[in-house]
Scaffold this active site. Structure first.
Site, mmCIF file in Angstrom:
data_model
loop_
_atom_site.group_PDB
_atom_site.id
_atom_site.type_symbol
_atom_site.label_atom_id
_atom_site.label_comp_id
_atom_site.label_asym_id
_atom_site.label_seq_id
_atom_site.Cartn_x
_atom_site.Cartn_y
_atom_site.Cartn_z
ATOM 1 N N SER A 205 42.364 47.904 34.700
ATOM 2 C CA SER A 205 42.277 48.369 33.304
ATOM 3 C C SER A 205 42.893 49.752 33.135
ATOM 4 C CB SER A 205 40.805 48.493 32.872
ATOM 5 O OG SER A 205 40.213 47.245 32.817
ATOM 6 N N HIS B 222 44.833 45.483 29.680
ATOM 7 C CA HIS B 222 45.665 44.771 30.657
ATOM 8 C C HIS B 222 46.921 44.285 29.939
ATOM 9 C CE1 HIS B 222 42.754 44.227 34.086
ATOM 10 N NE2 HIS B 222 41.975 44.684 33.123
ATOM 11 N N HIS C 280 39.217 38.101 35.285
ATOM 12 C CA HIS C 280 37.927 38.464 35.878
ATOM 13 C C HIS C 280 37.009 37.248 35.847
ATOM 14 C CE1 HIS C 280 39.664 42.083 34.050
ATOM 15 N NE2 HIS C 280 39.077 42.760 35.009
ATOM 16 N N TYR D 27 34.100 37.178 34.815
ATOM 17 C CA TYR D 27 33.276 37.154 33.598
ATOM 18 C C TYR D 27 33.998 36.551 32.397
ATOM 19 C CZ TYR D 27 35.699 41.578 32.444
ATOM 20 O OH TYR D 27 36.647 42.532 32.190
ATOM 21 N N GLU D 28 35.318 36.377 32.504
ATOM 22 C CA GLU D 28 36.046 35.802 31.369
ATOM 23 C C GLU D 28 35.849 34.290 31.278
ATOM 24 O OE1 GLU D 28 40.184 37.423 30.844
ATOM 25 O OE2 GLU D 28 39.575 38.500 32.650
ATOM 26 N N ALA E 266 39.513 49.958 37.901
ATOM 27 C CA ALA E 266 38.719 51.059 37.353
ATOM 28 C C ALA E 266 37.290 50.840 37.837
ATOM 29 C CB ALA E 266 38.779 51.029 35.834
ATOM 30 N N MET F 90 33.962 45.410 38.344
ATOM 31 C CA MET F 90 33.825 43.988 38.000
ATOM 32 C C MET F 90 34.999 43.137 38.491
ATOM 33 S SD MET F 90 32.494 44.480 34.093
ATOM 34 C CE MET F 90 31.304 45.754 33.662
ATOM 35 N N SER F 91 35.728 43.623 39.477
ATOM 36 C CA SER F 91 36.927 42.863 39.890
ATOM 37 C C SER F 91 37.162 43.023 41.386
ATOM 38 C CB SER F 91 38.150 43.387 39.123
ATOM 39 O OG SER F 91 38.459 44.708 39.539
ATOM 40 N N ASN G 59 34.195 56.753 35.341
ATOM 41 C CA ASN G 59 32.883 57.245 34.864
ATOM 42 C C ASN G 59 31.925 57.340 36.039
ATOM 43 O OD1 ASN G 59 33.142 54.108 34.388
ATOM 44 N ND2 ASN G 59 30.984 54.490 34.804
ATOM 45 N N HIS H 9 33.838 50.150 27.622
ATOM 46 C CA HIS H 9 35.202 49.739 27.983
ATOM 47 C C HIS H 9 36.214 50.720 27.375
ATOM 48 C CE1 HIS H 9 38.280 47.181 29.512
ATOM 49 N NE2 HIS H 9 38.748 46.873 28.315
#
Ligand code: HPA
Length: 268
Positions: free
Chosen positions: A29, A59, A81, A83-84, A111, A206-207, A230, A242
């Site tokens: 990201s 992306h 990802h 989660y998609e 990220a 998350m990736s 962060n 995000h």
């Protein structure tokens, strides 16, 4: 290798030329800038049947094939990802295509949130290992014995040493650390962050982990670098969103780009 991957590789070679790709880069990201620096051709994922739609903002779903620092690279401007779609193996086909195009190495970027106060927003971390905190695995359903992939040294010591040398030469501070994969798309709770920090993780995202597992399955050498966007939940008053990830990614991205360029210059 799937028939689909062979067909896609042939389609890509017809557009980008047949010279073998040496390294694949997956961009996280807000880290898309480096794709624009490649001297080559961009092929939209939508032209490559079976490639993910990569619908997450921040992306850029193109595959860019060409020259960067004298190395023939394939840059994946978008990733899928878990989660998609609920599919852990969503990046398997692109990675099969990468292998089919001739690459022997895959470097992922992402990220991430930091659990370490000495690794603040804007810093970068070279993954030394990971913790799969999701309980998912992209090789579930793979029918062959090749599914039993050893994961010791999944983050290739030689590639990591090359990235470290490039960081030192560019005077870029780069931490080493353990990345924990959290499925998302919701962010973690402070209690979850406390738990994974106690388990030994330094950063969370998350990736990347499913891609590294698939890449090792395919026999690709792998490495990965996080840009810290962060402090993880509960670690600071900084907001976590995000939007914040996309806004903060370019700070670390400039460092990441120096390291990647230096690595490519040094390695071949
Ligand atoms: N958690 C999970 N994924 C992330 C984070 C985070 O804090 N920051 C960027 N991606």
């Amino acid at each position: 290798m799937s028939k689909n991957a062979k067909e896609l590789a042939a389609q890509i070679e017809a557009i980008a030329g047949e010279a073998p790709v040496q390294i694949g880069l997956i961009l996280g990201s807000g880290l898309g800038h480096i794709a624009k620096e490649v001297d080559g051709v961009a092929i939209p994922y939508s032209d490559l049947p079976g490639f993910p739609h990569a619908g997450v903002s921040g992306h850029n779903p193109n595959l860019v094939i060409g020259d960067l620092e004298g190395v023939r690279v394939a840059v994946f401007g978008g990733r899928a990802h878990y989660y998609e779609s609920g599919r852990g193996d969503a990046m398997r086909l692109p990675l099969e295509v990468l292998k089919e195009l001739g690459a022997d190495t895959m470097i992922a970027t992402n990220a991430a949130g930091s659990m370490r106060t000495d690794m603040p927003t804007g810093s970068i971390m070279c993954l030394s290992d990971h913790i799969n905190f999701s309980g998912l695995n992209p090789l579930i359903g793979e029918p062959t014995d090749a599914r039993f992939v050893p994961m010791k040294d999944a983050y290739d010591p030689e590639v990591r040493a090359g990235l470290r040398a490039a960081a030192d030469a560019a005077k870029v501070e780069m931490a080493d650390g353990v990345y924990a994969w959290y499925s998302g798309p919701s962010f973690e709770t402070p209690a979850e962050i406390k738990a994974i920090a106690m388990l030994g993780a330094d950063a969370v995202g998350m990736s990347t982990v499913p891609e590294v597992i698939v890449a090792r399955f395919l026999g690709l050498k792998t490495a990965a670098i996080s840009t810290i966007t962060n402090m993880a939940a509960g670690m600071s008053v900084e907001s976590i969103s995000h939007e914040h990830t996309k806004a903060m990614a370019p700070i670390g991205a400039a460092k990441l780009e120096k390291v990647l360029r230096g690595y490519l210059r040094g390695i071949y």
